[in-house]
Motif scaffolding. Structure first.
Motif, PDB file in Angstrom:
ATOM      1  N   ARG A 174      50.372  -7.470 101.313  1.00 18.75           N
ATOM      2  CA  ARG A 174      49.432  -8.402 100.672  1.00 18.75           C
ATOM      3  C   ARG A 174      47.995  -8.099 101.068  1.00 18.75           C
ATOM      4  N   ARG A 175      47.783  -7.836 102.334  1.00 18.46           N
ATOM      5  CA  ARG A 175      46.427  -7.521 102.782  1.00 18.46           C
ATOM      6  C   ARG A 175      45.926  -6.206 102.181  1.00 18.46           C
ATOM      7  N   ALA A 176      46.816  -5.242 102.023  1.00 20.58           N
ATOM      8  CA  ALA A 176      46.439  -3.965 101.408  1.00 20.58           C
ATOM      9  C   ALA A 176      46.092  -4.156  99.932  1.00 20.58           C
ATOM     10  N   VAL A 177      46.870  -4.963  99.232  1.00 19.09           N
ATOM     11  CA  VAL A 177      46.596  -5.239  97.823  1.00 19.09           C
ATOM     12  C   VAL A 177      45.251  -5.955  97.685  1.00 19.09           C
ATOM     13  N   ALA A 178      45.042  -6.965  98.492  1.00 21.84           N
ATOM     14  CA  ALA A 178      43.786  -7.717  98.431  1.00 21.84           C
ATOM     15  C   ALA A 178      42.595  -6.800  98.703  1.00 21.84           C
ATOM     16  N   ALA A 179      42.705  -5.958  99.705  1.00 24.36           N
ATOM     17  CA  ALA A 179      41.618  -5.034 100.021  1.00 24.36           C
ATOM     18  C   ALA A 179      41.379  -4.074  98.860  1.00 24.36           C
ATOM     19  N   ALA A 180      42.450  -3.622  98.229  1.00 26.18           N
ATOM     20  CA  ALA A 180      42.327  -2.673  97.123  1.00 26.18           C
ATOM     21  C   ALA A 180      41.569  -3.258  95.938  1.00 26.18           C
ATOM     22  N   ILE A 181      41.703  -4.564  95.737  1.00 24.53           N
ATOM     23  CA  ILE A 181      41.002  -5.189  94.610  1.00 24.53           C
ATOM     24  C   ILE A 181      39.714  -5.885  95.051  1.00 24.53           C
ATOM     25  N   GLY A 182      39.368  -5.696  96.318  1.00 22.23           N
ATOM     26  CA  GLY A 182      38.095  -6.224  96.808  1.00 22.23           C
ATOM     27  C   GLY A 182      38.049  -7.729  96.947  1.00 22.23           C
ATOM     28  N   LYS A 183      39.172  -8.328  97.253  1.00 18.99           N
ATOM     29  CA  LYS A 183      39.228  -9.786  97.420  1.00 18.99           C
ATOM     30  C   LYS A 183      39.850 -10.129  98.763  1.00 18.99           C
ATOM     31  N   CYS A 184      39.570 -11.309  99.231  1.00 15.23           N
ATOM     32  CA  CYS A 184      40.207 -11.810 100.445  1.00 15.23           C
ATOM     33  C   CYS A 184      41.631 -12.231 100.113  1.00 15.23           C
ATOM     34  N   VAL A 185      42.527 -11.959 101.035  1.00 16.80           N
ATOM     35  CA  VAL A 185      43.936 -12.301 100.816  1.00 16.80           C
ATOM     36  C   VAL A 185      44.093 -13.799 100.548  1.00 16.80           C
ATOM     37  N   GLU A 186      43.233 -14.609 101.118  1.00 17.12           N
ATOM     38  CA  GLU A 186      43.283 -16.061 100.902  1.00 17.12           C
ATOM     39  C   GLU A 186      43.003 -16.423  99.448  1.00 17.12           C
ATOM     40  N   ASN A 187      42.217 -15.582  98.762  1.00 15.16           N
ATOM     41  CA  ASN A 187      41.893 -15.847  97.360  1.00 15.16           C
ATOM     42  C   ASN A 187      42.973 -15.321  96.422  1.00 15.16           C
ATOM     43  N   VAL A 188      43.713 -14.316  96.853  1.00 19.87           N
ATOM     44  CA  VAL A 188      44.760 -13.745  96.012  1.00 19.87           C
ATOM     45  C   VAL A 188      46.036 -14.578  96.110  1.00 19.87           C
ATOM     46  N   TRP A 189      46.399 -14.984  97.325  1.00 17.22           N
ATOM     47  CA  TRP A 189      47.601 -15.794  97.559  1.00 17.22           C
ATOM     48  C   TRP A 189      47.218 -17.075  98.315  1.00 17.22           C
ATOM     49  N   PRO A 190      46.469 -17.978  97.690  1.00 14.69           N
ATOM     50  CA  PRO A 190      46.012 -19.179  98.401  1.00 14.69           C
ATOM     51  C   PRO A 190      47.147 -20.085  98.850  1.00 14.69           C
ATOM     52  N   GLU A 191      48.289 -20.008  98.172  1.00 12.10           N
ATOM     53  CA  GLU A 191      49.410 -20.870  98.544  1.00 12.10           C
ATOM     54  C   GLU A 191      50.026 -20.466  99.878  1.00 12.10           C
ATOM     55  N   TYR A 192      49.765 -19.250 100.335  1.00  8.89           N
ATOM     56  CA  TYR A 192      50.320 -18.773 101.601  1.00  8.89           C
ATOM     57  C   TYR A 192      49.280 -18.679 102.710  1.00  8.89           C
ATOM     58  N   TYR A 193      48.037 -18.481 102.337  1.00 12.46           N
ATOM     59  CA  TYR A 193      46.980 -18.322 103.332  1.00 12.46           C
ATOM     60  C   TYR A 193      45.971 -19.458 103.169  1.00 12.46           C
ATOM     61  N   GLN A 194      46.003 -20.341 104.098  1.00 12.67           N
ATOM     62  CA  GLN A 194      45.097 -21.477 104.047  1.00 12.67           C
ATOM     63  C   GLN A 194      43.746 -21.081 104.613  1.00 12.67           C
ATOM     64  N   ARG A 195      42.705 -21.480 103.945  1.00 12.35           N
ATOM     65  CA  ARG A 195      41.361 -21.217 104.452  1.00 12.35           C
ATOM     66  C   ARG A 195      41.089 -22.112 105.655  1.00 12.35           C
ATOM     67  N   ASN A 196      40.331 -21.575 106.553  1.00  8.45           N
ATOM     68  CA  ASN A 196      39.871 -22.392 107.668  1.00  8.45           C
ATOM     69  C   ASN A 196      38.391 -22.099 107.893  1.00  8.45           C
ATOM     70  N   SER A 197      37.810 -22.724 108.837  1.00  5.48           N
ATOM     71  CA  SER A 197      36.382 -22.578 109.054  1.00  5.48           C
ATOM     72  C   SER A 197      36.018 -21.179 109.531  1.00  5.48           C
ATOM     73  N   ASP A 198      36.978 -20.410 110.031  1.00  6.64           N
ATOM     74  CA  ASP A 198      36.703 -19.053 110.481  1.00  6.64           C
ATOM     75  C   ASP A 198      36.845 -18.016 109.372  1.00  6.64           C
ATOM     76  N   SER A 199      37.280 -18.439 108.197  1.00  4.17           N
ATOM     77  CA  SER A 199      37.488 -17.506 107.099  1.00  4.17           C
ATOM     78  C   SER A 199      36.169 -16.862 106.689  1.00  4.17           C
ATOM     79  N   GLN A 200      36.242 -15.584 106.356  1.00  7.90           N
ATOM     80  CA  GLN A 200      35.047 -14.880 105.932  1.00  7.90           C
ATOM     81  C   GLN A 200      35.012 -14.709 104.420  1.00  7.90           C
ATOM     82  N   CYS A 201      35.846 -15.425 103.717  1.00  6.97           N
ATOM     83  CA  CYS A 201      35.843 -15.374 102.256  1.00  6.97           C
ATOM     84  C   CYS A 201      34.745 -16.284 101.733  1.00  6.97           C
ATOM     85  N   ALA A 202      34.189 -15.854 100.632  1.00  6.20           N
ATOM     86  CA  ALA A 202      33.134 -16.656 100.021  1.00  6.20           C
ATOM     87  C   ALA A 202      33.716 -17.498  98.902  1.00  6.20           C
TER      88      ALA A 202
END
Length: 73
Positions: free
Chosen positions: A45-73
């Motif tokens: 999942r992380r490799a796929v997200a990196a390949a499309i230039g997105k944060c894994v949290e944005n590609v699979w939000p149901e599995y990766y919850q954002r927190n205050s330390d997230s670097q996704c915009a």
């Protein structure tokens, strides 16, 4: 994101599922199953997200919850 959206983004980036499989040391079918949400692999999942230039949290939000330390915009 929906599986089709992910596949379209990969095509736009000129990256195949085989490329990701090679980089991750898994089969193409494993990458396809991860994209289709039939199985879970954080590494893929992380490799796929990196390949499309997105944060894994944005590609699979149901599995990766954002927190205050997230670097996704």
């Amino acid at each position: 994101m929906k599986p089709l959206e992910i596949k379209i983004e990969l095509m736009k980036a000129g990256i195949s599922q085989a490329d990701i499989a090679r980089d991750c040391g898994v089969s193409r079918s494993q990458v396809n199953r991860v994209i289709g949400n039939q199985c879970v692999s954080d590494h893929v999942r992380r490799a796929v997200a990196a390949a499309i230039g997105k944060c894994v949290e944005n590609v699979w939000p149901e599995y990766y919850q954002r927190n205050s330390d997230s670097q996704c915009a």
